[in-house]
Scaffold this motif. Structure first.
Motif, mmCIF file in Angstrom:
data_model
loop_
_atom_site.group_PDB
_atom_site.id
_atom_site.type_symbol
_atom_site.label_atom_id
_atom_site.label_comp_id
_atom_site.label_asym_id
_atom_site.label_seq_id
_atom_site.Cartn_x
_atom_site.Cartn_y
_atom_site.Cartn_z
ATOM 1 N N GLY A 1 0.459 8.771 9.680
ATOM 2 C CA GLY A 1 -0.461 8.505 9.220
ATOM 3 C C GLY A 1 -1.900 7.565 9.908
ATOM 4 O O GLY A 1 -0.739 6.231 10.099
ATOM 5 N N LEU A 2 -2.550 7.503 10.286
ATOM 6 C CA LEU A 2 -3.452 6.884 11.088
ATOM 7 C C LEU A 2 -4.977 6.510 10.096
ATOM 8 O O LEU A 2 -5.433 6.502 9.712
ATOM 9 N N ALA A 3 -4.888 5.110 9.792
ATOM 10 C CA ALA A 3 -6.315 4.497 9.184
ATOM 11 C C ALA A 3 -6.854 3.472 10.174
ATOM 12 O O ALA A 3 -5.962 2.317 10.003
ATOM 13 N N PHE A 4 -7.770 3.868 10.879
ATOM 14 C CA PHE A 4 -8.603 2.549 11.461
ATOM 15 C C PHE A 4 -9.246 1.466 10.381
ATOM 16 O O PHE A 4 -9.281 -0.248 10.538
ATOM 17 N N HIS A 5 -9.683 2.207 9.394
ATOM 18 C CA HIS A 5 -10.219 0.457 8.326
ATOM 19 C C HIS A 5 -9.446 1.211 6.936
ATOM 20 O O HIS A 5 -9.603 2.115 6.215
ATOM 21 N N HIS A 6 -9.773 0.161 6.633
ATOM 22 C CA HIS A 6 -9.539 0.009 5.120
ATOM 23 C C HIS A 6 -10.187 -0.693 4.367
ATOM 24 O O HIS A 6 -11.320 -1.707 4.861
ATOM 25 N N THR A 7 -11.035 -0.966 3.222
ATOM 26 C CA THR A 7 -11.860 -1.121 2.179
ATOM 27 C C THR A 7 -11.129 -1.105 0.936
ATOM 28 O O THR A 7 -10.316 -0.670 0.068
ATOM 29 N N ASP A 8 -11.391 -2.168 0.093
ATOM 30 C CA ASP A 8 -11.629 -2.195 -1.652
ATOM 31 C C ASP A 8 -10.298 -2.986 -2.134
ATOM 32 O O ASP A 8 -9.648 -2.004 -3.129
ATOM 33 N N ALA A 9 -9.785 -3.772 -1.499
ATOM 34 C CA ALA A 9 -8.381 -4.519 -2.023
ATOM 35 C C ALA A 9 -8.509 -4.774 -2.992
ATOM 36 O O ALA A 9 -9.092 -6.450 -2.778
ATOM 37 N N HIS A 10 -7.521 -4.841 -3.978
ATOM 38 C CA HIS A 10 -8.241 -5.780 -4.938
ATOM 39 C C HIS A 10 -6.676 -5.567 -5.804
ATOM 40 O O HIS A 10 -5.849 -4.944 -5.163
ATOM 41 N N GLU A 11 -6.454 -6.419 -6.614
ATOM 42 C CA GLU A 11 -4.887 -6.560 -7.414
ATOM 43 C C GLU A 11 -5.037 -6.247 -9.066
ATOM 44 O O GLU A 11 -6.808 -6.514 -9.600
ATOM 45 N N GLU A 12 -5.218 -5.327 -9.509
ATOM 46 C CA GLU A 12 -4.784 -4.890 -11.384
ATOM 47 C C GLU A 12 -3.585 -4.909 -11.500
ATOM 48 O O GLU A 12 -2.555 -4.270 -11.318
ATOM 49 N N ALA A 13 -2.913 -5.351 -12.531
ATOM 50 C CA ALA A 13 -1.982 -5.643 -13.568
ATOM 51 C C ALA A 13 -1.226 -5.795 -12.345
ATOM 52 O O ALA A 13 -1.493 -6.880 -11.948
ATOM 53 N N ASP A 14 0.473 -5.262 -11.988
ATOM 54 C CA ASP A 14 0.886 -6.132 -10.772
ATOM 55 C C ASP A 14 1.246 -5.116 -9.915
ATOM 56 O O ASP A 14 1.927 -4.596 -9.308
ATOM 57 N N CYS A 15 -0.112 -4.520 -9.416
ATOM 58 C CA CYS A 15 -0.183 -3.658 -7.690
ATOM 59 C C CYS A 15 -1.308 -3.363 -7.068
ATOM 60 O O CYS A 15 -2.407 -4.222 -7.864
ATOM 61 N N ILE A 16 -1.218 -3.906 -5.841
ATOM 62 C CA ILE A 16 -2.663 -4.184 -4.415
ATOM 63 C C ILE A 16 -3.058 -2.826 -4.861
ATOM 64 O O ILE A 16 -2.235 -1.679 -4.787
ATOM 65 N N ALA A 17 -4.545 -2.576 -4.523
ATOM 66 C CA ALA A 17 -4.975 -1.094 -4.817
ATOM 67 C C ALA A 17 -5.507 -0.713 -3.359
ATOM 68 O O ALA A 17 -6.619 -2.304 -3.182
#
Length: 208
Positions: free
Chosen positions: A75-91
């Motif tokens: 897959g291809l994504a030019f742009h990402h957003t809303d990176a944050h950490e919740e519990a033991d996971c990056i979302a």
């Protein structure tokens, strides 16, 4: 003082942008390779290799020499957003294009003087990267045919709201709208500038 730490790649990949949380840097490399020996403009020299999949590299800011590695379907994504950490996971979220070959063809068409609509991109995707153990996960999260996602960082994930540029006229290769998606209510609002407008990157400024 500045610190430089080289990162070895398992395979080549295309990186348009990256995101960060308070503690980590996240890089998603797409299987979209530049061929300098090919003819044509930049996009005409790009080659889609879906069998390679995506490599995701997560680097802790306090351990630059110990990157974590994950894999996702092609897959291809030019742009990402809303990176944050919740519990033991990056979302994080991304405007995800599953068919890179079709995207290459539509982006190279203007170089030939052809007006060709962009392929319908996939939906806004949610990417989960477990920090303890486990594999990366990719799932559908929001509306499709969008780009340039901008999240209201006062509220992450399901409680937040995201703004995009979007296409309302599928015959056009260009973005002509601004779209707002309320994640909690799964509600979409749209403002269409018109077919003679080209809507590009934008900023969200909350009311005080």
């Amino acid at each position: 003082h500045a610190t430089v730490a080289p990162i070895t790649l398992e395979k080549r990949g295309y990186l348009h942008s990256f995101v960060q949380t308070r503690r980590h840097l996240v890089f998603v490399l797409a299987p979209w390779l530049y061929r300098p020996e090919a003819d044509g403009a930049f996009f005409e020299r790009m080659h889609w290799t879906p069998e390679a999949g995506c490599e995701v590299i997560v680097v802790a800011k306090d351990a630059l020499d110990r990157p974590r590695r994950y894999h996702l379907p092609a897959g291809l994504a030019f742009h990402h957003t809303d990176a944050h950490e919740e519990a033991d996971c990056i979302a994080l979220h991304a405007c995800w294009h599953a068919d890179g070959a079709a995207l290459i063809d539509s982006l190279s068409a203007p170089m030939r003087g052809e007006a060709r609509p962009l392929p319908a991109s996939g939906p806004l995707a949610r990417i989960e990267l477990p920090l303890d153990a486990g594999e990366a996960r990719l799932s559908q999260a929001g509306p499709d045919r969008t780009e340039f996602p901008v999240w209201d960082t006062r509220h992450h994930d399901s409680g937040g709201r995201c703004w995009f540029t979007a296409r309302s006229d599928m015959r056009s290769p260009y973005l002509d709208s601004v779209l707002s998606w309320d994640a909690r209510r799964d509600r979409v609002d749209r403002f269409v500038y018109g077919s003679d407008w080209l809507v590009e990157e934008h900023l969200f400024v909350p009311r005080t």
